[in-house]
Design a protein around this motif. Structure first.
Motif, mmCIF file in Angstrom:
data_model
loop_
_atom_site.group_PDB
_atom_site.id
_atom_site.type_symbol
_atom_site.label_atom_id
_atom_site.label_comp_id
_atom_site.label_asym_id
_atom_site.label_seq_id
_atom_site.Cartn_x
_atom_site.Cartn_y
_atom_site.Cartn_z
ATOM 1 N N LEU A 126 4.868 4.903 1.488
ATOM 2 C CA LEU A 126 3.524 5.276 1.043
ATOM 3 C C LEU A 126 2.502 4.424 1.802
ATOM 4 C CD1 LEU A 126 2.165 7.160 -1.073
ATOM 5 C CD2 LEU A 126 1.971 5.132 -2.502
ATOM 6 N N GLY A 127 1.534 5.048 2.409
ATOM 7 C CA GLY A 127 0.522 4.337 3.182
ATOM 8 C C GLY A 127 0.834 4.227 4.664
ATOM 9 N N LEU A 181 7.044 8.235 12.065
ATOM 10 C CA LEU A 181 6.225 7.402 11.185
ATOM 11 C C LEU A 181 5.934 6.076 11.866
ATOM 12 C CD1 LEU A 181 7.262 9.552 9.181
ATOM 13 C CD2 LEU A 181 7.404 7.762 7.478
ATOM 14 N N GLU A 182 4.731 5.551 11.609
ATOM 15 C CA GLU A 182 4.309 4.269 12.164
ATOM 16 C C GLU A 182 3.771 3.369 11.071
ATOM 17 O OE1 GLU A 182 2.827 5.717 16.616
ATOM 18 O OE2 GLU A 182 1.327 5.095 15.145
ATOM 19 N N ASP A 183 3.863 2.069 11.336
ATOM 20 C CA ASP A 183 3.315 1.041 10.451
ATOM 21 C C ASP A 183 2.126 0.399 11.155
ATOM 22 O OD1 ASP A 183 2.789 -1.077 8.750
ATOM 23 O OD2 ASP A 183 4.790 -1.956 8.902
ATOM 24 N N ASP A 184 0.971 0.437 10.501
ATOM 25 C CA ASP A 184 -0.223 -0.221 11.070
ATOM 26 C C ASP A 184 -0.624 -1.445 10.248
ATOM 27 O OD1 ASP A 184 -1.280 0.969 8.799
ATOM 28 O OD2 ASP A 184 -3.003 1.853 9.821
ATOM 29 N N GLY A 185 0.281 -1.894 9.370
ATOM 30 C CA GLY A 185 0.015 -3.085 8.572
ATOM 31 C C GLY A 185 -0.654 -2.822 7.237
ATOM 32 N N PHE A 186 -1.009 -1.579 6.948
ATOM 33 C CA PHE A 186 -1.666 -1.212 5.693
ATOM 34 C C PHE A 186 -0.725 -1.493 4.518
ATOM 35 C CE2 PHE A 186 -2.586 1.910 2.354
ATOM 36 C CZ PHE A 186 -3.950 1.765 2.192
ATOM 37 N N ILE A 187 -1.251 -2.117 3.473
ATOM 38 C CA ILE A 187 -0.485 -2.378 2.251
ATOM 39 C C ILE A 187 -0.963 -1.413 1.172
ATOM 40 C CG2 ILE A 187 0.150 -4.084 0.497
ATOM 41 C CD1 ILE A 187 1.121 -4.825 3.296
ATOM 42 N N ALA A 188 -0.050 -0.601 0.681
ATOM 43 C CA ALA A 188 -0.402 0.449 -0.275
ATOM 44 C C ALA A 188 -0.472 -0.065 -1.703
ATOM 45 C CB ALA A 188 0.610 1.581 -0.189
ATOM 46 N N GLU A 189 -1.542 0.308 -2.408
ATOM 47 C CA GLU A 189 -1.614 0.164 -3.860
ATOM 48 C C GLU A 189 -1.467 1.577 -4.395
ATOM 49 O OE1 GLU A 189 -4.779 -2.130 -5.543
ATOM 50 O OE2 GLU A 189 -5.004 -3.285 -3.687
ATOM 51 N N TYR A 190 -0.668 1.730 -5.452
ATOM 52 C CA TYR A 190 -0.343 3.085 -5.896
ATOM 53 C C TYR A 190 -0.173 3.162 -7.408
ATOM 54 C CZ TYR A 190 4.340 1.056 -5.889
ATOM 55 O OH TYR A 190 5.427 0.250 -6.120
ATOM 56 N N GLU A 191 -0.164 4.402 -7.867
ATOM 57 C CA GLU A 191 0.104 4.718 -9.271
ATOM 58 C C GLU A 191 1.399 5.519 -9.336
ATOM 59 O OE1 GLU A 191 -3.364 6.847 -10.514
ATOM 60 O OE2 GLU A 191 -4.576 5.026 -10.633
ATOM 61 N N TYR A 220 -1.933 10.586 10.325
ATOM 62 C CA TYR A 220 -2.399 10.802 8.958
ATOM 63 C C TYR A 220 -1.712 9.799 8.035
ATOM 64 C CZ TYR A 220 -3.694 15.313 10.944
ATOM 65 O OH TYR A 220 -4.216 16.299 11.739
ATOM 66 N N ARG A 221 -2.481 9.121 7.207
ATOM 67 C CA ARG A 221 -1.912 8.176 6.244
ATOM 68 C C ARG A 221 -1.247 8.950 5.110
ATOM 69 N NH1 ARG A 221 -2.168 3.264 6.683
ATOM 70 N NH2 ARG A 221 -4.178 3.211 7.778
ATOM 71 N N ILE A 222 -0.017 8.559 4.768
ATOM 72 C CA ILE A 222 0.726 9.208 3.681
ATOM 73 C C ILE A 222 0.137 8.740 2.348
ATOM 74 C CG2 ILE A 222 2.982 9.439 2.576
ATOM 75 C CD1 ILE A 222 4.203 8.962 5.418
ATOM 76 N N THR A 223 -0.292 9.698 1.525
ATOM 77 C CA THR A 223 -1.000 9.390 0.289
ATOM 78 C C THR A 223 -0.218 9.725 -0.989
ATOM 79 O OG1 THR A 223 -2.076 11.550 0.345
ATOM 80 C CG2 THR A 223 -3.252 9.710 1.384
ATOM 81 N N GLU A 224 0.830 10.521 -0.852
ATOM 82 C CA GLU A 224 1.568 10.931 -2.052
ATOM 83 C C GLU A 224 2.996 11.291 -1.678
ATOM 84 O OE1 GLU A 224 1.338 14.341 -5.574
ATOM 85 O OE2 GLU A 224 -0.242 14.227 -4.067
ATOM 86 N N ILE A 225 3.952 10.765 -2.448
ATOM 87 C CA ILE A 225 5.363 11.067 -2.213
ATOM 88 C C ILE A 225 6.103 11.213 -3.542
ATOM 89 C CG2 ILE A 225 5.500 9.898 0.031
ATOM 90 C CD1 ILE A 225 6.724 7.531 -1.335
ATOM 91 N N ARG A 251 7.035 9.728 -8.744
ATOM 92 C CA ARG A 251 5.939 10.217 -7.895
ATOM 93 C C ARG A 251 5.000 9.045 -7.684
ATOM 94 N NH1 ARG A 251 1.094 13.313 -9.926
ATOM 95 N NH2 ARG A 251 -0.030 13.865 -8.052
ATOM 96 N N LEU A 252 4.675 8.758 -6.422
ATOM 97 C CA LEU A 252 3.795 7.656 -6.085
ATOM 98 C C LEU A 252 2.555 8.220 -5.391
ATOM 99 C CD1 LEU A 252 6.891 6.607 -5.885
ATOM 100 C CD2 LEU A 252 5.858 4.614 -4.853
ATOM 101 N N VAL A 253 1.387 7.820 -5.868
ATOM 102 C CA VAL A 253 0.119 8.299 -5.318
ATOM 103 C C VAL A 253 -0.716 7.089 -4.921
ATOM 104 C CG1 VAL A 253 -1.971 9.656 -5.762
ATOM 105 C CG2 VAL A 253 0.212 10.342 -6.804
ATOM 106 N N LEU A 254 -1.188 7.102 -3.700
ATOM 107 C CA LEU A 254 -2.016 6.025 -3.179
ATOM 108 C C LEU A 254 -3.313 5.943 -3.988
ATOM 109 C CD1 LEU A 254 -1.815 4.074 -0.706
ATOM 110 C CD2 LEU A 254 -3.172 5.747 0.552
ATOM 111 N N LYS A 255 -3.700 4.716 -4.364
ATOM 112 C CA LYS A 255 -4.961 4.526 -5.107
ATOM 113 C C LYS A 255 -6.146 4.644 -4.165
ATOM 114 C CE LYS A 255 -3.466 1.534 -8.868
ATOM 115 N NZ LYS A 255 -3.714 0.294 -9.556
#
Length: 169
Positions: free
Chosen positions: A22-23, A135-145, A37-42, A165-169
């Motif tokens: 996620l993220g 998929l790539e990592d750009d260092g973003f740390i995901a906060e999610y619900e 595109y940043r992944i926002t929901e899985i 189900r995880l959704v990016l905040k």
């Protein structure tokens, strides 16, 4: 600088990997142009014991890619209308995957596959070596619900109630 995710990353199990993917950035290369595109929901689908997972009925022609070593795409046609895109995770012969339900600017798994031209031709595509999708990592740390998975009324109540189900905040 973005870093393509390697094979060892995908070999983690889906439960561990879900908050890590996620993220991350989904990269789709079309006509020589890379789109990110940043992944926002899985959603998590985890093994034959998970009655919401396609592999709950065992290995079939449709689900055989889910039994591969993590790091490949599992793409299937839903209701004969929309392709849905999953990231296979974990070790070979344990069917598990993360359904990518949304990316920035495209909410809903059918909308994102249509917008990014993801279809059955990419089923089994290896994210580690592909020049079409990865998929790539750009260092973003995901906060999610966390919440329940969507559209799995056919699954038993215990599996419907899992907060997978995880959704990016």
């Amino acid at each position: 600088m973005n870093k393509r995710l390697g094979q060892s990353f995908y070999q983690q199990n889906a439960l561990t990997l879900a908050p890590l993917i996620l993220g991350k950035l989904l990269v789709r290369k079309i006509n020589g142009e890379e789109q990110r595109y940043r992944i926002t929901e899985i959603e998590i689908y985890y093994g034959e014991a998970d009655t919401a997972c396609h592999a709950s009925k065992g290995k079939t022609e449709r689900t055989k890619v889910m039994y591969e070593t993590g790091g490949v795409a599992y793409i299937y046609l839903c209701y004969g209308i929309h392709y849905l895109f999953n990231v296979v995770t974990g070790p070979k012969d344990h069917p598990e995957a993360l359904l990518i339900r949304g990316v920035e600017n495209y909410s809903g798994p059918g909308r994102l596959t249509k917008a990014l031209n993801i279809n059955k031709a990419l089923n089994g595509e290896d994210f580690v070596i592909s020049d079409k999708i990865w998929l790539e990592d750009d260092g973003f740390i995901a906060e999610y619900e966390l919440s329940k998975r969507i559209g799995i009324d056919y699954a038993n109540i215990e599996d419907r109630d899992k907060l997978w189900r995880l959704v990016l905040k």
